[in-house]
Write an enzyme that holds these catalytic residues in place. Sequence first.
Site, PDB file in Angstrom:
ATOM      1  N   ASN A 210      -4.446   8.942   5.225  1.00 37.27           N
ATOM      2  CA  ASN A 210      -5.683   9.362   4.552  1.00 37.27           C
ATOM      3  C   ASN A 210      -6.621  10.011   5.564  1.00 37.27           C
ATOM      4  O   ASN A 210      -6.271  10.161   6.731  1.00 37.27           O
ATOM      5  CB  ASN A 210      -6.340   8.162   3.856  1.00 37.27           C
ATOM      6  CG  ASN A 210      -6.661   7.058   4.848  1.00 37.27           C
ATOM      7  OD1 ASN A 210      -7.462   7.245   5.758  1.00 37.27           O
ATOM      8  ND2 ASN A 210      -5.998   5.910   4.713  1.00 37.27           N
ATOM      9  N   ASP A 279      -2.802   1.265   0.685  1.00 37.55           N
ATOM     10  CA  ASP A 279      -2.483   0.168  -0.234  1.00 37.55           C
ATOM     11  C   ASP A 279      -0.980   0.018  -0.420  1.00 37.55           C
ATOM     12  O   ASP A 279      -0.494  -1.069  -0.690  1.00 37.55           O
ATOM     13  CB  ASP A 279      -3.158   0.423  -1.593  1.00 37.55           C
ATOM     14  CG  ASP A 279      -4.663   0.220  -1.505  1.00 37.55           C
ATOM     15  OD1 ASP A 279      -5.081  -0.692  -0.758  1.00 37.55           O
ATOM     16  OD2 ASP A 279      -5.422   0.975  -2.146  1.00 37.55           O
ATOM     17  N   LYS A 289      15.746  12.214   9.195  1.00 38.18           N
ATOM     18  CA  LYS A 289      14.875  13.112   8.424  1.00 38.18           C
ATOM     19  C   LYS A 289      15.499  13.385   7.055  1.00 38.18           C
ATOM     20  O   LYS A 289      16.683  13.753   6.977  1.00 38.18           O
ATOM     21  CB  LYS A 289      14.693  14.420   9.185  1.00 38.18           C
ATOM     22  CG  LYS A 289      13.729  15.357   8.510  1.00 38.18           C
ATOM     23  CD  LYS A 289      13.581  16.667   9.265  1.00 38.18           C
ATOM     24  CE  LYS A 289      12.817  17.646   8.408  1.00 38.18           C
ATOM     25  NZ  LYS A 289      12.974  19.018   8.853  1.00 38.18           N
ATOM     26  N   PRO A 306       0.272  -5.770   2.408  1.00 44.88           N
ATOM     27  CA  PRO A 306      -0.567  -6.974   2.321  1.00 44.88           C
ATOM     28  C   PRO A 306      -2.030  -6.589   2.477  1.00 44.88           C
ATOM     29  O   PRO A 306      -2.345  -5.628   3.185  1.00 44.88           O
ATOM     30  CB  PRO A 306      -0.090  -7.821   3.506  1.00 44.88           C
ATOM     31  CG  PRO A 306       0.572  -6.876   4.437  1.00 44.88           C
ATOM     32  CD  PRO A 306       1.112  -5.749   3.605  1.00 44.88           C
ATOM     33  N   ASP A 307      -2.911  -7.316   1.814  1.00 43.81           N
ATOM     34  CA  ASP A 307      -4.339  -7.038   1.935  1.00 43.81           C
ATOM     35  C   ASP A 307      -4.872  -7.818   3.136  1.00 43.81           C
ATOM     36  O   ASP A 307      -4.939  -9.050   3.115  1.00 43.81           O
ATOM     37  CB  ASP A 307      -5.058  -7.431   0.638  1.00 43.81           C
ATOM     38  CG  ASP A 307      -6.437  -6.815   0.586  1.00 43.81           C
ATOM     39  OD1 ASP A 307      -7.195  -7.001   1.559  1.00 43.81           O
ATOM     40  OD2 ASP A 307      -6.756  -6.131  -0.403  1.00 43.81           O
ATOM     41  N   ILE A 308      -5.230  -7.089   4.186  1.00 46.30           N
ATOM     42  CA  ILE A 308      -5.624  -7.728   5.453  1.00 46.30           C
ATOM     43  C   ILE A 308      -6.892  -8.551   5.274  1.00 46.30           C
ATOM     44  O   ILE A 308      -6.977  -9.711   5.675  1.00 46.30           O
ATOM     45  CB  ILE A 308      -5.828  -6.649   6.540  1.00 46.30           C
ATOM     46  CG1 ILE A 308      -4.517  -5.867   6.739  1.00 46.30           C
ATOM     47  CG2 ILE A 308      -6.310  -7.270   7.845  1.00 46.30           C
ATOM     48  CD1 ILE A 308      -4.670  -4.576   7.525  1.00 46.30           C
ATOM     49  N   PHE A 324     -15.485  -3.039   3.571  1.00 43.28           N
ATOM     50  CA  PHE A 324     -16.049  -1.786   3.082  1.00 43.28           C
ATOM     51  C   PHE A 324     -15.472  -1.531   1.692  1.00 43.28           C
ATOM     52  O   PHE A 324     -14.403  -2.044   1.365  1.00 43.28           O
ATOM     53  CB  PHE A 324     -15.675  -0.618   4.006  1.00 43.28           C
ATOM     54  CG  PHE A 324     -16.672  -0.394   5.112  1.00 43.28           C
ATOM     55  CD1 PHE A 324     -16.718  -1.250   6.198  1.00 43.28           C
ATOM     56  CD2 PHE A 324     -17.556   0.674   5.070  1.00 43.28           C
ATOM     57  CE1 PHE A 324     -17.636  -1.058   7.220  1.00 43.28           C
ATOM     58  CE2 PHE A 324     -18.481   0.885   6.084  1.00 43.28           C
ATOM     59  CZ  PHE A 324     -18.523   0.018   7.164  1.00 43.28           C
ATOM     60  N   LYS A 338     -15.263  -5.980  -5.648  1.00 47.02           N
ATOM     61  CA  LYS A 338     -14.470  -6.265  -4.436  1.00 47.02           C
ATOM     62  C   LYS A 338     -15.007  -7.502  -3.721  1.00 47.02           C
ATOM     63  O   LYS A 338     -14.250  -8.322  -3.206  1.00 47.02           O
ATOM     64  CB  LYS A 338     -14.496  -5.066  -3.478  1.00 47.02           C
ATOM     65  CG  LYS A 338     -13.317  -4.166  -3.745  1.00 47.02           C
ATOM     66  CD  LYS A 338     -13.243  -2.937  -2.894  1.00 47.02           C
ATOM     67  CE  LYS A 338     -12.177  -2.043  -3.515  1.00 47.02           C
ATOM     68  NZ  LYS A 338     -12.303  -0.646  -3.250  1.00 47.02           N
ATOM     69  N   LYS A 342     -12.188 -10.374  -3.529  1.00 44.89           N
ATOM     70  CA  LYS A 342     -11.619 -10.666  -2.206  1.00 44.89           C
ATOM     71  C   LYS A 342     -12.349 -11.822  -1.516  1.00 44.89           C
ATOM     72  O   LYS A 342     -12.061 -12.144  -0.373  1.00 44.89           O
ATOM     73  CB  LYS A 342     -11.656  -9.410  -1.330  1.00 44.89           C
ATOM     74  CG  LYS A 342     -10.833  -8.244  -1.901  1.00 44.89           C
ATOM     75  CD  LYS A 342     -10.567  -7.160  -0.852  1.00 44.89           C
ATOM     76  CE  LYS A 342      -9.872  -5.962  -1.468  1.00 44.89           C
ATOM     77  NZ  LYS A 342      -9.254  -5.072  -0.486  1.00 44.89           N
TER      78      LYS A 342
HETATM   79  O1  PMT Z   1     -13.253   6.511   9.365  1.00 42.54           O
HETATM   80  P1  PMT Z   1     -14.355   7.457   8.887  1.00 42.54           P
HETATM   81  O2  PMT Z   1     -13.889   8.884   8.792  1.00 42.54           O
HETATM   82  O3  PMT Z   1     -15.608   7.281   9.690  1.00 42.54           O
HETATM   83  O4  PMT Z   1     -14.708   7.045   7.376  1.00 42.54           O
HETATM   84  C1  PMT Z   1     -15.277   5.808   7.119  1.00 42.54           C
HETATM   85  C2  PMT Z   1     -14.665   5.149   5.878  1.00 42.54           C
HETATM   86  C3  PMT Z   1     -15.009   5.937   4.644  1.00 42.54           C
HETATM   87  C4  PMT Z   1     -13.133   5.044   6.029  1.00 42.54           C
HETATM   88  C5  PMT Z   1     -15.275   3.696   5.832  1.00 42.54           C
HETATM   89  O5  PMT Z   1     -16.655   3.802   5.707  1.00 42.54           O
HETATM   90  C6  PMT Z   1     -14.706   2.894   4.667  1.00 42.54           C
HETATM   91  O6  PMT Z   1     -15.167   2.946   3.550  1.00 42.54           O
HETATM   92  N1  PMT Z   1     -13.645   2.102   4.957  1.00 42.54           N
HETATM   93  C7  PMT Z   1     -12.875   1.337   3.943  1.00 42.54           C
HETATM   94  C8  PMT Z   1     -11.937   2.259   3.248  1.00 42.54           C
HETATM   95  C9  PMT Z   1     -11.093   1.532   2.231  1.00 42.54           C
HETATM   96  O7  PMT Z   1      -9.899   1.482   2.393  1.00 42.54           O
HETATM   97  O8  PMT Z   1     -11.736   0.962   1.269  1.00 42.54           O
HETATM   98  P2  PMT Z   1     -11.037   0.174   0.048  1.00 42.54           P
HETATM   99  O9  PMT Z   1     -12.107   0.122  -0.971  1.00 42.54           O
HETATM  100  O10 PMT Z   1      -9.736   0.799  -0.309  1.00 42.54           O
HETATM  101  O11 PMT Z   1     -10.734  -1.254   0.667  1.00 42.54           O
HETATM  102  C10 PMT Z   1     -11.664  -2.329   0.573  1.00 42.54           C
HETATM  103  C11 PMT Z   1     -11.622  -3.187   1.810  1.00 42.54           C
HETATM  104  O12 PMT Z   1     -10.347  -3.808   1.933  1.00 42.54           O
HETATM  105  C12 PMT Z   1     -11.848  -2.417   3.112  1.00 42.54           C
HETATM  106  O13 PMT Z   1     -12.614  -3.235   3.956  1.00 42.54           O
HETATM  107  C13 PMT Z   1     -10.435  -2.262   3.669  1.00 42.54           C
HETATM  108  O14 PMT Z   1     -10.444  -2.184   5.111  1.00 42.54           O
HETATM  109  C14 PMT Z   1      -9.777  -3.540   3.189  1.00 42.54           C
HETATM  110  N2  PMT Z   1      -8.324  -3.441   2.999  1.00 42.54           N
HETATM  111  C15 PMT Z   1      -7.796  -2.625   2.044  1.00 42.54           C
HETATM  112  C16 PMT Z   1      -6.434  -2.609   1.823  1.00 42.54           C
HETATM  113  C17 PMT Z   1      -5.597  -3.450   2.609  1.00 42.54           C
HETATM  114  N3  PMT Z   1      -4.304  -3.443   2.444  1.00 42.54           N
HETATM  115  N4  PMT Z   1      -6.131  -4.235   3.536  1.00 42.54           N
HETATM  116  C18 PMT Z   1      -7.462  -4.254   3.758  1.00 42.54           C
HETATM  117  O15 PMT Z   1      -7.951  -4.988   4.631  1.00 42.54           O
END
Ligand code: PMT
Length: 403
Positions: A210, A279, A289, A306-308, A324, A338, A342
């Site tokens: 991403n 995800d 390849k 897995p969701d960290i 975030f 969220k 979570k």
């Molecule tokens: O890196 P930059 O270019 O500065 O951009 C910043 C940002 C937009 C990436 C940052 O501000 C941000 O929003 N980060 C979280 C992005 C995200 O994956 O959000 P989410 O809504 O999909 O996930 C929610 C939370 O679960 C996040 O804290 C994520 O780190 C966490 N997560 C998600 C999936 C997963 N498998 N494990 C996780 O820990």
Amino acid sequence: MMHLINKRVLLGVTGGIAAYKSAEIVRRLQDAGADVRVVMTKGAQEFITALTMQALSGNPVHTDLLDPQAEAAMGHIELSRWADVVLVAPASANFMSKLATGDGSDLLSTVCLATQSKIVLAPAMNQGMWRNASTQENLKTLLERDIKILGPASGGQACGDVGPGRMLEPDDIATQVASLFEQDAFAGLKVVITAGPTREAIDPVRYISNHSSGKMGYAIAEAAAEAGAKTVLVSGPVQLSCPARVDRQDVVSALQMYEAVSKEISDADIFIGAAAVADFRPVEEASEKIKKGASDTMTLNMTKNPDIIAMVAQREDKPFTVGFAAETQNVLEYGRKKLEAKKLDMVIANDVSDQSIGFNSDDNAVTLIDKEANENLSVRSKSQLARDIIQVIAKKYKSKYHA
Ligand code: PMT
């Protein structure tokens, strides 16, 4: 030793004999590692030329509010967001008065009105002007607004008077600016932060990822270290250098990020998940390849990563856990969902549909969501935002564990 590495200092110079010392201030700030841009008022240009300040700072000097060319390059709003700190040195009695009354009639005063960053003034004026009731009244107003005042010193003045009103020496000013970035809000705490994207391999040459640049997470790591935390940054692949005093652990995939966080989390006090973790990942990574073949389509079987952060928040000894939420619609509603789903202590919601903030931009705007309320932090540089976020987390952490 003072350091201002990666810090952006906007130096405002106003009209006064001490303006000649602002050239030396540029040098001292740069010696400490700062990137310096200069804004000069009309009065300042009577004492020192813009050319001198441009040659020393290595950046064009900004002088006019109503110059279409300058505004097109970096206007007052961009300057106000660019700065991690606005330092006005020397600050004249007239400038203090403008700031106290909210006057926005020139470039420097508008930058000060618009900025979300800390404003620092190093006053310099005749002792009678400093003691004057109006100046003292303005000083009181500025202090109440959390504007930091350095000095002034007392002693012999250019006009022959003796008394308070001399600008502090450049060394002293630079040291005090550097000390603004050193706080102890996280002293004694271990903070684990994730940042950047993950890459999920399809075959040896292709992956799914991403647009995360890592800027937000790195700014948070830097701010946490400045606040005194033992800081571990688990980083996906990004083009950024590691902030000072931060232990960076490089990973590529979501599974590697999960492993690295699992190892670090047991003695962590705070976890902040700023990474954009994929995800899903391909069920299998092809060992060779994948060839184009005859078909016009290709199907990739994906499985959930897995969701960290959920793993962190489910621990019995869970640290204060901040996630975030990157959303393109219903930002606050999805962010709050969220928080609950979570079991987080706080969600930092950002609108990633807006190209000027969120992914890969230098600025961001967020809403901090917790059980009690929402708090908006309007658009500002990611480094300033990170420091503001750290202060809020420190407050919430203390009220949760030391209430
Ligand atoms: O890196 P930059 O270019 O500065 O951009 C910043 C940002 C937009 C990436 C940052 O501000 C941000 O929003 N980060 C979280 C992005 C995200 O994956 O959000 P989410 O809504 O999909 O996930 C929610 C939370 O679960 C996040 O804290 C994520 O780190 C966490 N997560 C998600 C999936 C997963 N498998 N494990 C996780 O820990």
